[in-house]
Scaffold this motif. Structure first.
Motif, mmCIF file in Angstrom:
data_model
loop_
_atom_site.group_PDB
_atom_site.id
_atom_site.type_symbol
_atom_site.label_atom_id
_atom_site.label_comp_id
_atom_site.label_asym_id
_atom_site.label_seq_id
_atom_site.Cartn_x
_atom_site.Cartn_y
_atom_site.Cartn_z
ATOM 1 N N TYR A 101 -6.230 29.681 46.150
ATOM 2 C CA TYR A 101 -7.465 30.201 46.750
ATOM 3 C C TYR A 101 -8.570 29.144 46.845
ATOM 4 C CZ TYR A 101 -11.486 33.222 47.614
ATOM 5 O OH TYR A 101 -12.611 33.784 48.146
ATOM 6 N N PRO A 102 -8.875 28.414 45.779
ATOM 7 C CA PRO A 102 -9.904 27.361 45.926
ATOM 8 C C PRO A 102 -9.503 26.284 46.934
ATOM 9 C CG PRO A 102 -9.501 27.834 43.612
ATOM 10 C CD PRO A 102 -8.433 28.533 44.384
ATOM 11 N N LEU A 103 -8.225 25.922 46.977
ATOM 12 C CA LEU A 103 -7.778 24.896 47.926
ATOM 13 C C LEU A 103 -7.898 25.360 49.374
ATOM 14 C CD1 LEU A 103 -4.574 23.475 46.171
ATOM 15 C CD2 LEU A 103 -6.822 22.408 46.342
ATOM 16 N N SER A 104 -7.994 26.659 49.605
ATOM 17 C CA SER A 104 -8.131 27.170 50.970
ATOM 18 C C SER A 104 -9.568 27.095 51.468
ATOM 19 C CB SER A 104 -7.638 28.623 51.043
ATOM 20 O OG SER A 104 -8.505 29.489 50.314
ATOM 21 N N LYS A 105 -10.500 26.804 50.585
ATOM 22 C CA LYS A 105 -11.917 26.738 50.947
ATOM 23 C C LYS A 105 -12.290 25.335 51.414
ATOM 24 C CE LYS A 105 -12.568 31.002 50.009
ATOM 25 N NZ LYS A 105 -12.786 31.945 51.137
ATOM 26 N N LYS A 106 -12.809 25.240 52.648
ATOM 27 C CA LYS A 106 -13.130 23.944 53.237
ATOM 28 C C LYS A 106 -14.304 23.251 52.544
ATOM 29 C CE LYS A 106 -11.354 25.295 57.764
ATOM 30 N NZ LYS A 106 -11.637 25.472 59.210
ATOM 31 N N ASP A 107 -15.145 24.026 51.863
ATOM 32 C CA ASP A 107 -16.304 23.430 51.200
ATOM 33 C C ASP A 107 -16.014 23.024 49.755
ATOM 34 O OD1 ASP A 107 -15.965 25.989 50.283
ATOM 35 O OD2 ASP A 107 -18.086 26.556 50.370
ATOM 36 N N LEU A 108 -14.758 23.070 49.329
ATOM 37 C CA LEU A 108 -14.407 22.657 47.976
ATOM 38 C C LEU A 108 -14.519 21.136 47.861
ATOM 39 C CD1 LEU A 108 -13.166 23.375 45.154
ATOM 40 C CD2 LEU A 108 -10.928 22.904 46.189
ATOM 41 N N PRO A 109 -15.306 20.616 46.928
ATOM 42 C CA PRO A 109 -15.427 19.157 46.777
ATOM 43 C C PRO A 109 -14.078 18.524 46.417
ATOM 44 C CG PRO A 109 -17.198 20.295 45.602
ATOM 45 C CD PRO A 109 -16.221 21.347 46.031
ATOM 46 N N GLY A 110 -13.726 17.466 47.118
ATOM 47 C CA GLY A 110 -12.465 16.775 46.848
ATOM 48 C C GLY A 110 -11.239 17.562 47.242
ATOM 49 N N LEU A 113 -8.140 15.504 48.485
ATOM 50 C CA LEU A 113 -7.490 14.763 47.404
ATOM 51 C C LEU A 113 -6.698 15.706 46.507
ATOM 52 C CD1 LEU A 113 -6.964 12.200 45.799
ATOM 53 C CD2 LEU A 113 -9.125 12.603 44.579
ATOM 54 N N LEU A 114 -7.281 16.851 46.171
ATOM 55 C CA LEU A 114 -6.592 17.820 45.324
ATOM 56 C C LEU A 114 -5.335 18.355 46.002
ATOM 57 C CD1 LEU A 114 -9.655 19.813 43.928
ATOM 58 C CD2 LEU A 114 -8.227 18.178 42.695
ATOM 59 N N THR A 115 -5.444 18.635 47.296
ATOM 60 C CA THR A 115 -4.269 19.108 48.045
ATOM 61 C C THR A 115 -3.181 18.046 48.074
ATOM 62 O OG1 THR A 115 -5.704 20.481 49.442
ATOM 63 C CG2 THR A 115 -3.471 20.024 50.247
ATOM 64 N N LEU A 116 -3.581 16.786 48.252
ATOM 65 C CA LEU A 116 -2.616 15.688 48.258
ATOM 66 C C LEU A 116 -1.904 15.580 46.911
ATOM 67 C CD1 LEU A 116 -1.359 13.222 49.643
ATOM 68 C CD2 LEU A 116 -3.298 11.870 48.810
ATOM 69 N N LEU A 117 -2.655 15.739 45.820
ATOM 70 C CA LEU A 117 -2.048 15.665 44.494
ATOM 71 C C LEU A 117 -1.058 16.810 44.269
ATOM 72 C CD1 LEU A 117 -5.178 14.680 42.340
ATOM 73 C CD2 LEU A 117 -3.277 13.211 43.038
ATOM 74 N N THR A 121 3.391 16.382 43.929
ATOM 75 C CA THR A 121 4.331 16.884 42.920
ATOM 76 C C THR A 121 5.550 17.531 43.541
ATOM 77 O OG1 THR A 121 3.240 19.060 42.779
ATOM 78 C CG2 THR A 121 2.409 17.311 41.348
ATOM 79 N N MET A 122 5.463 17.862 44.821
ATOM 80 C CA MET A 122 6.592 18.459 45.516
ATOM 81 C C MET A 122 7.641 17.393 45.859
ATOM 82 S SD MET A 122 6.288 20.976 48.819
ATOM 83 C CE MET A 122 7.553 22.168 49.227
ATOM 84 N N MET A 123 7.184 16.147 45.990
ATOM 85 C CA MET A 123 8.082 15.053 46.372
ATOM 86 C C MET A 123 8.512 14.205 45.184
ATOM 87 S SD MET A 123 6.194 13.864 49.905
ATOM 88 C CE MET A 123 4.575 13.726 49.117
ATOM 89 N N PHE A 124 7.682 14.129 44.166
ATOM 90 C CA PHE A 124 7.978 13.290 43.005
ATOM 91 C C PHE A 124 7.670 14.077 41.732
ATOM 92 C CE2 PHE A 124 6.597 10.525 46.463
ATOM 93 C CZ PHE A 124 7.658 9.646 46.561
ATOM 94 N N ASN A 125 8.471 13.845 40.693
ATOM 95 C CA ASN A 125 8.182 14.447 39.388
ATOM 96 C C ASN A 125 8.513 13.439 38.293
ATOM 97 O OD1 ASN A 125 11.055 14.840 38.485
ATOM 98 N ND2 ASN A 125 11.086 16.197 40.277
ATOM 99 N N GLY A 126 8.148 13.780 37.085
ATOM 100 C CA GLY A 126 8.306 12.843 35.980
ATOM 101 C C GLY A 126 9.735 12.630 35.536
ATOM 102 N N GLY A 127 10.638 13.532 35.903
ATOM 103 C CA GLY A 127 12.023 13.403 35.473
ATOM 104 C C GLY A 127 12.322 14.251 34.255
ATOM 105 N N LEU A 128 13.586 14.320 33.902
ATOM 106 C CA LEU A 128 14.033 15.208 32.828
ATOM 107 C C LEU A 128 13.523 14.766 31.458
ATOM 108 C CD1 LEU A 128 15.709 17.545 31.773
ATOM 109 C CD2 LEU A 128 17.714 16.051 31.798
ATOM 110 N N ILE A 129 13.658 13.481 31.136
ATOM 111 C CA ILE A 129 13.287 13.014 29.802
ATOM 112 C C ILE A 129 11.791 13.160 29.543
ATOM 113 C CG2 ILE A 129 13.214 11.005 28.273
ATOM 114 C CD1 ILE A 129 15.854 10.106 29.469
ATOM 115 N N PRO A 130 10.900 12.709 30.452
ATOM 116 C CA PRO A 130 9.470 12.943 30.218
ATOM 117 C C PRO A 130 9.119 14.425 30.100
ATOM 118 C CG PRO A 130 9.771 11.270 31.896
ATOM 119 C CD PRO A 130 11.120 11.869 31.642
ATOM 120 N N THR A 131 9.780 15.256 30.924
ATOM 121 C CA THR A 131 9.517 16.697 30.845
ATOM 122 C C THR A 131 9.961 17.256 29.497
ATOM 123 O OG1 THR A 131 9.850 16.896 33.239
ATOM 124 C CG2 THR A 131 9.902 18.928 31.956
ATOM 125 N N TYR A 132 11.120 16.811 29.037
ATOM 126 C CA TYR A 132 11.610 17.265 27.731
ATOM 127 C C TYR A 132 10.654 16.845 26.617
ATOM 128 C CZ TYR A 132 14.563 17.682 23.596
ATOM 129 O OH TYR A 132 15.046 18.002 22.346
#
Length: 291
Positions: A101-110, A113-117, A121-132
């Motif tokens: 919901y906040p990301l859908s608001k055009k007046d949200l500061p940043g 950048l937040l949407t890009l972040l 995470t959809m394309m890259f993740n930390g991997g199994l060992i860091p997650t564990y």
């Protein structure tokens, strides 16, 4: 007159091929389901007699279901899966809506950048060992919350919700603000009710994922009492004796157990799906295209 007859004849031919294609597709989807259901009730002797393919069993046996449901720990595993599905889906929905919901608001500061972040995470993740190590460091290891918290938010579902919220008329929220409603109240009274198709769709996606949770249980759970249904069924199938001696009906073959396990794990979702199905296609299409 001749042209009308030709046009009418052409329409009939077209309709015939449409119905033919639909019938073929129906068979493609129905036959595997019927095979799974029939095999779970069919004695092994009949399966062998028909070359391993039975659609309508002449004899019915409940041995596979008795073995599955009579196994020690199966009831506890069912309760664990039910808890993960209900509580996990609730947490999934709350967090996903609060992010989308906040990301859908055009007046949200940043906002960009937040949407890009989030998309990153959809394309890259930390991997199994860091997650564990993260799960272990936060004290979630060998707890039921290890099956819920690490996957609490799906980026894909957040994007569906965001696009749907973003397509809503901004005048509705401006009017609510004038009437004294804050952002959280606007979310609960305007955004969420209007987004029912996409929220029901996302809820179904989360429910299926939580009910079928498997790999997190393999990685993070050691206590047998905390293992979900999918893992217990896997253990049953691995320990089943597929080599039959003597009377072939005296033991339950692995194939029959596999089919019974598929039925047992699929029935709860199948029972829920009809109540959500009318929103599913609409929610997917609108959430994916709008915005």
């Amino acid at each position: 007159m001749v042209k009308k007859r030709r046009a009418f004849s052409g329409e009939k031919v077209f309709d015939f091929f449409v119905y033919l294609i639909i019938a073929v597709l129906l068979l493609i989807f129905i036959v595997p389901l019927l095979y799974v259901l029939s095999s779970s009730f069919t004695p092994y002797s009949e399966i062998i007699k028909h070359g391993g393919f039975v659609l309508i069993p002449q004899e019915i046996t409940l041995s596979a279901y008795k073995q599955l449901l009579g196994t020690t720990g199966i009831v506890t595993a069912f309760k664990v899966s039910l808890f993960v599905t209900v509580v996990g889906t609730t947490i999934n929905m709350i967090l996903s809506v609060l992010v989308a919901y906040p990301l859908s608001k055009k007046d949200l500061p940043g906002r960009q950048l937040l949407t890009l972040l989030v998309v990153f995470t959809m394309m890259f993740n930390g991997g199994l060992i860091p997650t564990y190590l993260t799960v272990k460091g936060t004290g979630l290891l060998d707890t039921v919350w290890a099956l819920i918290i690490p996957g609490a938010i799906s980026t894909y579902n957040v994007i569906l919700l965001k696009n749907y919220f973003q397509a809503m008329p901004e005048e509705l929220f401006e009017a609510a603000t004038i009437d004294g409603a804050g952002g959280f109240r606007s979310l609960l009274t305007i955004a969420v009710p209007l987004a029912k198709p996409v929220t029901m769709t996302v809820m179904l996606l989360y429910m299926v994922g939580n009910w079928n949770v498997f790999y997190p249980a393999i990685y993070y759970i050691y206590d047998p009492a905390l293992k979900p249904l999918q893992v217990i069924l896997r253990d049953i199938l691995l320990s089943a004796n597929s080599v039959l001696t003597g009377n072939v009906d005296a033991a339950t073959p692995t194939l029959t157990l596999q089919m019974a396990a598929i039925v047992v794990t699929s029935v709860p979702i199948i029972l829920v799906y009809p109540f959500i199905q009318k929103h599913f296609t609409k929610g997917i299409m609108m959430g994916a295209v709008k915005g």
